[in-house]
Scaffold this active site. Structure first.
Site, short mmCIF file in Angstrom:
data_model
loop_
_atom_site.label_atom_id
_atom_site.label_comp_id
_atom_site.label_asym_id
_atom_site.label_seq_id
_atom_site.Cartn_x
_atom_site.Cartn_y
_atom_site.Cartn_z
N GLU A 118 3.09 0.20 6.27
CA GLU A 118 1.72 0.35 6.79
C GLU A 118 1.01 -1.00 6.91
O GLU A 118 -0.18 -1.13 6.67
CB GLU A 118 0.93 1.34 5.92
CG GLU A 118 1.57 2.73 5.93
CD GLU A 118 1.00 3.67 4.88
OE1 GLU A 118 -0.14 3.44 4.43
OE2 GLU A 118 1.69 4.63 4.51
N GLU A 132 6.44 9.17 5.83
CA GLU A 132 5.43 9.94 5.09
C GLU A 132 4.77 10.88 6.08
O GLU A 132 4.32 10.45 7.14
CB GLU A 132 4.33 9.05 4.49
CG GLU A 132 4.67 8.34 3.22
CD GLU A 132 3.46 7.62 2.64
OE1 GLU A 132 2.36 8.23 2.59
OE2 GLU A 132 3.61 6.44 2.26
#
Length: 371
Positions: free
Chosen positions: A187, A292
Site C-alpha cells: 500500500e 487483502e
C-alpha cells in the site's frame, strides 16, 4: 558380512533416492489439506521440511486454480482457525497471510506452521517498528506515530542501514528452501505508512530504489524461493497516488497484489477493482493476487460478496484472493469477515462453490478442460 553391509547400504540408498525423487516431482499436492505429519525423509533425519514435498516457485505462480487465502488473528500458527474458516466457507484455505515488522526476524517455525496447515505462507513484511494504521480498512486511519518513523525512511534502507537485518532475513528464507510469498512494503501509494513517498521525509523515486535494494540483497543471499508481491492499494481519488512511478519493474516482481475492500457504498467488486486493474495492465502483465479484501458492515455487504465470485471468474489474470477474516475483537477496525452474518456467510459459501480452487498441482502441459 561385507556383502550384507553393501546390500543394506544399497537398499537404504534406494529408499532415500525414491523419497528424494518423489520430493522433487513436478507436482505439489500439499495445499488445501493438513499435512499428514513427518514423512520418511524426516524419519530418516535427512534435511527436508515436514511437508509432502517441496513445491517449486514457478508452480505457485501458475496455479491450476484460484487461491483462497485468509488472514486471521493467529495466522499462521492456529490450525484451529484454518479449520474453522474452512468449515465456515465450505472450502479449506490455501494461503495464510501474516504481518511481520522490522523488529522481528524470519521465523522458519511460522513458515512450517503454514505449510503444515496446507497453506502457503504470505508474509506482509513491513519496514517499520509497528503501529495501528490500516487494520484492514477502505480508507485507513493514520496517526503521526505510525507514519513519522525517521529511522525507517526509504533512503535509509537504500543506504544500507538495515542490510544486516535484511540479509539475515534473506538467508533464513534461503535456508528454508520452501517458497515464501513476500509482500514487501504494501500500500505504498497511500499515505498511512512510513514507507510511503508522501510521508516520513521520503522523496519521489525512493520507493523503487528501496525495493530494488532489498530484492538485490535477497538475490545475493540465494533466496530464490522468495515470491515477490508488489501490492498497492486500489486507486481511489486523492488519497492514493498513481502507480507507474512506484513500480519496481518486472525483473523485481513476481506477482502484483492489490488491497481492495468493498467500502464507501460500492455495490460490486467491479467498482472496487476494475479501474485499478486497467492501470496495472498498463504497467505489467504479471498475474494478480488480491492480497487483502473484505466488505464493510452495511446493507450492501452480502451483495458485494455475491458479486465477488463472478467477478473473479471474469478476470482470469487474478489468480486468487486473501480474505481479511477479522473484526474489532480480532484486530481490525471493522467487521470484514464473510462469516459476520448468516446472510454474508451464505453468500460466500454459495459463491466459492462456483470457483475452481487451487489444488497445488502444477498446471498440466496439455490444456485442461474448464471446470
Amino acid at each position: 558380512m561385507t556383502l550384507n553391509v553393501l546390500l543394506l547400504c544399497s537398499l537404504s540408498y534406494g529408499v532415500y533416492a525414491a523419497v528424494i525423487s518423489k520430493a522433487q516431482a513436478p507436482a505439489y499436492a500439499g495445499l488445501g489439506a493438513e499435512a499428514k505429519g513427518p514423512g520418511l525423509v524426516d524419519q530418516l533425519k535427512l534435511k527436508a521440511p515436514q511437508t509432502p514435498s517441496i513445491p517449486q516457485k514457478q508452480q505457485l505462480l501458475d496455479p491450476d486454480g484460484i487461491y483462497f487465502g485468509t488472514s486471521t488473528k493467529q495466522a499462521p500458527w492456529s490450525g484451529a482457525e484454518v479449520q474453522q474458516v474452512g468449515a465456515d466457507a465450505g472450502a479449506r484455505p490455501t494461503i495464510s497471510e501474516y504481518f511481520v515488522n522490522w523488529k522481528h526476524g524470519f521465523d522458519p517455525a511460522a513458515v512450517s506452521a503454514a505449510y503444515q496447515h496446507g497453506t502457503l505462507p504470505l508474509i506482509s513484511w513491513e519496514p517499520w517498528a509497528g503501529g495501528d494504521s490500516n487494520q484492514g480498512a477502505g480508507i485507513p486511519k493514520t496517526t503521526s506515530a505510525d507514519v513519522d518513523q525517521p529511522a525507517y525512511r526509504l533512503a535509509n534502507i537504500t543506504a544500507g542501514k538495515f542490510d544486516s537485518y535484511i540479509t539475515a532475513f534473506a538467508k533464513g528464507v534461503a535456508a528454508d528452501r520452501r517458497p515464501v510469498m513476500i509482500r514487501f512494503a504494501h500500500e505504498m501509494n497511500g499515505s498511512w505508512y512510513p514507507w510511503s513517498e508522501q510521508t516520513n521525509g521520503n522523496h519521489l523515486g525512493d520507493y523503487v530504489k528501496a525495493w530494488r535494494h532489498v530484492h538485490d540483497l535477497f538475490a545475493q543471499a540465494g533466496a530464490t524461493n522468495a515470491i515477490w508481491i508488489w501490492s498497492p492499494d486500489v486507486v481511489r481519488g486523492s488519497h492514493t497516488r498513481g502507480l507507474s512511478a512506484l513500480y519496481p519493474g518486472d525483473a523485481y516482481v513476481d506477482l502484483v497484489g492489490l488491497t481492495g475492500y468493498g467500502v464507501l457504498g460500492e455495490k460490486t467488486p467491479d467498482t472496487t477493482f476494475d479501474s485499478t486493474l486497467k492501470k496495472v495492465a498498463a504497467l505489467t502483465d504479471k498475474k494478480i493476487l488480491i492480497t487483502e479484501t473484505g466488505a464493510e458492515p452495511s446493507s450492501l455487504k452480502a451483495t458485494w460478496i455475491r458479486g465477488f465470485f463472478p467477478w473473479l471468474i471474469k478476470h482470469p489474470q487474478v489468480i486468487g484472493f486473501v480474505w481479511f477474516e477479522k473484526d474489532l475483537a480480532t484486530g481490525a477496525n471493522a467487521d470484514w469477515r464473510f462469516a459476520a452474518t448468516p446472510e454474508t456467510l451464505s453468500a460466500f459459501r454459495k459463491g466459492i462453490k462456483t470457483l475452481h480452487l487451487v489444488s497445488g498441482s502444477v498446471r498440466a502441459a496439455a490444456s485442461k478442460p474448464p471446470p
